[in-house]
Design a protein around this motif. Structure first.
Motif, short mmCIF file in Angstrom:
data_model
loop_
_atom_site.label_atom_id
_atom_site.label_comp_id
_atom_site.label_asym_id
_atom_site.label_seq_id
_atom_site.Cartn_x
_atom_site.Cartn_y
_atom_site.Cartn_z
N ASN A 118 6.42 13.25 12.35
CA ASN A 118 5.67 14.22 12.02
C ASN A 118 5.21 14.14 10.53
OD1 ASN A 118 5.61 15.33 14.53
ND2 ASN A 118 7.17 16.83 14.01
N CYS A 119 6.51 14.27 9.72
CA CYS A 119 5.99 13.66 8.16
C CYS A 119 5.32 12.40 8.11
CB CYS A 119 7.45 13.51 7.45
SG CYS A 119 8.14 15.17 7.73
N LEU A 120 5.77 11.51 8.81
CA LEU A 120 5.19 10.23 8.53
C LEU A 120 3.63 10.23 8.96
CD1 LEU A 120 5.53 7.31 8.07
CD2 LEU A 120 5.93 6.94 10.32
N GLU A 121 3.41 10.89 10.07
CA GLU A 121 1.89 10.92 10.37
C GLU A 121 1.09 11.79 9.16
OE1 GLU A 121 1.12 13.25 13.86
OE2 GLU A 121 -0.43 12.03 14.48
N ASP A 122 1.59 12.72 8.89
CA ASP A 122 0.95 13.60 7.85
C ASP A 122 0.57 12.68 6.60
OD1 ASP A 122 0.94 15.71 9.53
OD2 ASP A 122 2.26 16.91 8.48
N HIS A 123 1.62 12.16 6.05
CA HIS A 123 1.93 11.29 4.87
C HIS A 123 0.65 9.97 5.17
CE1 HIS A 123 3.26 9.22 1.22
NE2 HIS A 123 3.75 8.11 2.02
N LEU A 124 0.62 9.34 6.14
CA LEU A 124 -0.18 8.23 6.42
C LEU A 124 -1.63 8.80 6.46
CD1 LEU A 124 2.00 5.83 8.68
CD2 LEU A 124 1.88 5.95 6.12
N LEU A 125 -1.71 9.78 7.06
CA LEU A 125 -3.07 10.25 7.18
C LEU A 125 -3.76 10.94 6.07
CD1 LEU A 125 -3.07 12.27 10.78
CD2 LEU A 125 -4.14 9.98 10.29
N ASP A 126 -3.02 11.38 5.31
CA ASP A 126 -3.31 11.98 3.91
C ASP A 126 -3.61 10.65 3.26
OD1 ASP A 126 -3.01 14.36 3.74
OD2 ASP A 126 -1.14 14.65 2.51
N TYR A 127 -2.98 9.47 3.29
CA TYR A 127 -3.07 8.10 2.57
C TYR A 127 -4.39 7.66 2.98
CZ TYR A 127 -2.86 3.95 0.31
OH TYR A 127 -3.28 2.69 -0.35
N SER A 128 -4.65 7.37 4.19
CA SER A 128 -5.75 6.64 4.72
C SER A 128 -6.48 7.40 5.90
CB SER A 128 -5.36 5.26 4.98
OG SER A 128 -6.63 4.46 5.45
N PRO A 129 -7.01 8.48 5.54
CA PRO A 129 -7.96 9.06 6.85
C PRO A 129 -8.56 7.98 7.69
CG PRO A 129 -8.45 10.29 4.70
CD PRO A 129 -7.76 8.73 4.25
N ASP A 130 -9.24 7.29 6.90
CA ASP A 130 -10.17 5.99 7.62
C ASP A 130 -9.39 5.60 8.83
OD1 ASP A 130 -12.20 6.92 6.21
OD2 ASP A 130 -12.26 5.10 5.08
N ASP A 131 -8.07 5.42 8.65
CA ASP A 131 -7.31 4.69 9.67
C ASP A 131 -6.67 5.49 10.83
OD1 ASP A 131 -7.29 1.82 8.90
OD2 ASP A 131 -6.70 2.54 7.17
N SER A 132 -7.25 6.86 10.84
CA SER A 132 -6.72 7.82 11.74
C SER A 132 -6.29 7.32 13.12
CB SER A 132 -7.34 9.22 11.65
OG SER A 132 -8.66 8.76 12.17
N THR A 133 -7.32 6.43 13.61
CA THR A 133 -7.12 5.98 15.08
C THR A 133 -5.91 5.00 15.34
OG1 THR A 133 -9.74 5.72 15.22
CG2 THR A 133 -8.38 4.76 16.99
N ALA A 134 -5.70 4.16 14.32
CA ALA A 134 -4.53 3.41 14.50
C ALA A 134 -3.20 4.05 14.14
CB ALA A 134 -4.64 2.24 13.56
N ILE A 135 -3.24 4.88 13.07
CA ILE A 135 -2.16 5.69 12.86
C ILE A 135 -1.81 6.93 13.98
CG2 ILE A 135 -1.20 7.76 11.28
CD1 ILE A 135 -3.01 6.35 8.96
N VAL A 194 -6.35 -2.36 10.74
CA VAL A 194 -6.11 -1.25 9.72
C VAL A 194 -7.05 -1.48 8.67
CG1 VAL A 194 -4.44 -0.26 8.26
CG2 VAL A 194 -3.78 -1.03 10.52
N LYS A 195 -7.80 -0.39 8.17
CA LYS A 195 -8.73 -0.95 7.13
C LYS A 195 -8.21 -0.97 5.67
CE LYS A 195 -12.33 1.55 9.82
NZ LYS A 195 -11.80 2.49 10.80
N ASP A 196 -7.18 0.25 5.33
CA ASP A 196 -6.70 0.09 4.05
C ASP A 196 -5.78 -1.04 3.79
OD1 ASP A 196 -6.19 2.01 1.57
OD2 ASP A 196 -4.35 1.08 2.09
N PRO A 197 -5.97 -1.89 2.66
CA PRO A 197 -5.40 -3.24 2.73
C PRO A 197 -3.70 -2.66 2.50
CG PRO A 197 -7.13 -2.97 1.09
CD PRO A 197 -7.09 -1.81 1.91
N PHE A 198 -3.47 -1.50 1.55
CA PHE A 198 -2.14 -1.43 1.32
C PHE A 198 -1.22 -0.81 2.38
CE2 PHE A 198 1.30 1.44 -0.86
CZ PHE A 198 2.15 0.56 -0.91
N LEU A 199 -1.93 0.13 3.11
CA LEU A 199 -1.39 0.46 4.53
C LEU A 199 -1.07 -0.66 5.22
CD1 LEU A 199 -0.76 3.03 6.32
CD2 LEU A 199 -2.94 2.84 7.35
N LYS A 200 -2.04 -1.52 5.52
CA LYS A 200 -1.69 -2.71 6.33
C LYS A 200 -0.82 -3.50 5.92
CE LYS A 200 -5.49 -4.94 7.40
NZ LYS A 200 -6.59 -6.00 7.93
N GLU A 201 -0.74 -3.53 4.60
CA GLU A 201 0.36 -4.37 4.04
C GLU A 201 1.66 -3.86 4.39
OE1 GLU A 201 -0.59 -6.23 0.14
OE2 GLU A 201 0.99 -5.23 -0.72
#
Ligand SMILES: Cc1cc2nc3c(=O)[nH]c(=O)nc-3n(C[C@H](O)[C@H](O)[C@H](O)COP(=O)(O)OP(=O)(O)OC[C@H]3O[C@@H](n4cnc5c(N)ncnc54)[C@H](O)[C@@H]3O)c2cc1C
Length: 492
Positions: free
Chosen positions: A107-124, A182-189
């Motif tokens: 749950n924490c991970l999901e919130d954190h990643l969605l906060d960071y890259s909302p554009d990647d919500s589908t993959a997250i 994944v669109k955000d390069p840092f999230l992908k990395e």
């Protein structure tokens, strides 16, 4: 009835597990191990009062009552060990001060990643949902495939229903392929740093799932203590381990394994031989290449493995308030053979105070590195040592930069290369797990028996790639289920 004698080559986790299950089922079991320690790759070593752990980052099965926990309990007192779980599986520190935390709690991970890259919500959301489902699934581990009958299938299929959707979606795609969307390069990395990206996406999902379920902790005391827990169980049950006993050959007469020839010339006779040594070594050296199957040959020829180098550092200061598990982007990438590392993995082991003297700390740094790079250097001792020194100097600078408290306080460093692991355990090309099986190759495994050779079985990480500790332990249990079945005994 005469008790059958089982000879086991290797006191790694697979060999100890086979020995324990043999004794539990009324067989005599004797293990032959080339070293004076149990554990094989599951090991640690002492340097100037520090313990440098060479294996466990996470051990699946540490949560009381979980599926693998029940299997570990058969081979050791796992519930007596203190288990350390991490709130953060890893923090990824990228360039320009960017940081992402891979929280163990989904749950924490999901919130954190969605906060960071909302554009990647589908993959997250897809990854997190799949990990949630996975964290609740029990796999059919009780019976080896070799003993499955068609009537075993309906209840398994029913239990595994939630898994089918996941397998359909994630088991045929590698982590690298999946992350391409994944669109955000840092999230992908960042997501590509958690598990080697050649593995199927299911590996990443399972890793996140077991962290979330708190079923993949670190046993306090580390890898060697963990291996000792299995050794104790084996000895308590009356087994014999012959340490410093290197097996040179598996003796075969008229197509039947009959015993072992040790390198000091002594022979040991037995009814059954189980090789829990490295598969390549067993097939090509102990059995002299006489029973190679096309699958084994092709797998060693074609399938890649991962290899890493670990620099362990003993620091005369307390790092217990610092971050513990990190991947840090390097200002200057480090190339080791074919492997280019633009990140370094740092583990600040202060979560386990037993590994360092009071007030001191251990930091482990891991980088990918090809085996051939170190094998080539090892032809000349000076060159090998020079490469190790060069690397530890680079790593010291990185560690002192990331943990400024450690500056000037480093008391000891130690470099364990793929060549070290190969020399120590005979493991094929210093691999830290078995082959990376392409995601589209279905359920890949190597048969535990060889055509034309009776009374011989092979187990360990290579027969259930990529295995790891739970998988290796499981092969020891499975082989005894198969042997019991052959002897018309009920497996206990
Ligand atoms: C750096 C590193 C990190 C890892 N991290 C993790 C992790 O976090 N979690 C996880 O689950 N797994 C991890 N693994 C993988 C795990 O350690 C292995 O998959 C597992 O230990 C393999 O066990 P095994 O019994 O199959 O083989 P081994 O451990 O290789 O055991 C084989 C044994 O046979 C002995 N032997 C070999 N030849 C002979 C001979 N001729 N005569 C007598 N004895 C012989 C060897 O000395 C050894 O003791 C890691 C591995 C490494 C190297």
């Amino acid at each position: 009835m005469v008790t059958k004698k089982i000879l086991v080559v290797g006191a790694g986790i697979a060999g100890l597990s086979a020995g324990i299950h043999a004794l539990r089922n009324g067989y005599d079991a004797e293990i032959y191990e080339t070293h004076n320690l149990p554990g094989g790759l599951c090991t640690a070593w002492e340097r100037k009062g520090y313990t440098f752990d060479g294996c466990i980052h996470w051990l699946v099965g540490t949560k009381r009552g979980s599926q693998f926990n029940r299997l570990w309990r058969e081979v050791c007192d796992i519930d007596k060990l203190d288990i350390i779980n991490h709130d953060r599986f890893m923090s990824i520190e990228g360039s320009g001060g960017k940081t992402l935390h891979i929280y163990s709690d989904l749950n924490c991970l999901e919130d954190h990643l969605l906060d960071y890259s909302p554009d990647d919500s589908t993959a997250i959301k897809e990854i997190i949902d799949a990990s949630r489902v996975m964290s609740r699934i029990e796999f059919p581990l009780d019976k080896p495939d070799e003993l499955m009958k068609f009537w075993d299938l309906p209840p398994i299929l029913f239990k595994m229903m939630p898994m089918f959707k996941l397998m359909g979606k994630f088991s045929r795609v590698s982590i690298a392929e999946y992350l391409a969307q994944v669109k955000d390069p840092f999230l992908k990395e960042a997501l590509g740093l958690l598990v080697p990206t050649g593995y199927s996406m299911i590996s990443l999902i399972s890793t996140l799932a077991s962290q979330h379920a708190e079923d993949a902790g670190f046993p306090k005391g580390g890898s060697l203590q963990f291996a000792r827990a299995l050794e104790s169980r084996f000895l308590e049950l009356g087994g014999t381990i012959n340490y410093s006993s290197r097996v040179k050959e598996i003796k075969v007469e008229a197509g039947h394994a009959k015993g072992l020839l040790l390198s000091d010339g002594i022979e040991a006779a037995g009814d059954i031989v189980i090789s829990a040594a490295d598969l390549y070594h067993s097939i090509y050296e102990l059995l002299k290449g006489r029973y190679v199957t096309p699958l084994i040959k092709e797998s060693f020829n074609d399938l890649p493995t991962y290899t890493s180098v670990q620099v362990s550092i003993g620091v005369d200061c307390d790092l217990s308030t610092e971050d513990q598990k990190l991947a840090v982007k390097l200002d200057n990438p480090i190339t080791l053979g074919r492997e280019l590392n633009d990140y370094i993995y740092l583990t600040n082991y202060s979560f386990d105070p037993t590994l360092a003297p009071a007030g001191k700390s251990v930091v482990g740094a891991t980088l990918y590195s090809s085996y051939e790079y170190w094998e080539g250097a090892a032809k000349t001792r000076e060159l090998y040592n020079e490469k190790k020194t060069q690397l530890s100097e680079q790593v010291i600078k990185i560690v002192e930069k990331r943990f400024p408290k450690a500056k000037g306080k480093i008391e000891v460093t130690d470099v364990a290369t793929p060549w070290s692991y190969h020399r120590y355990t005979g493991v094929y090309k210093g691999a830290y797990m078995a082959w990376i099986v392409p995601p589209d190759s279905g359920r890949f495994k190597i048969p535990k028996q060889l055509p034309g050779l009776e009374n011989y079985y092979q187990i360990g990480q290579w027969v259930e790639p990529p295995a790891g500790l739970p998988g290796s332990m499981l092969t020891g249990r499975q082989v005894m289920q198969i042997i019991c079945k052959g002897d018309k005994k009920r497996f206990r």
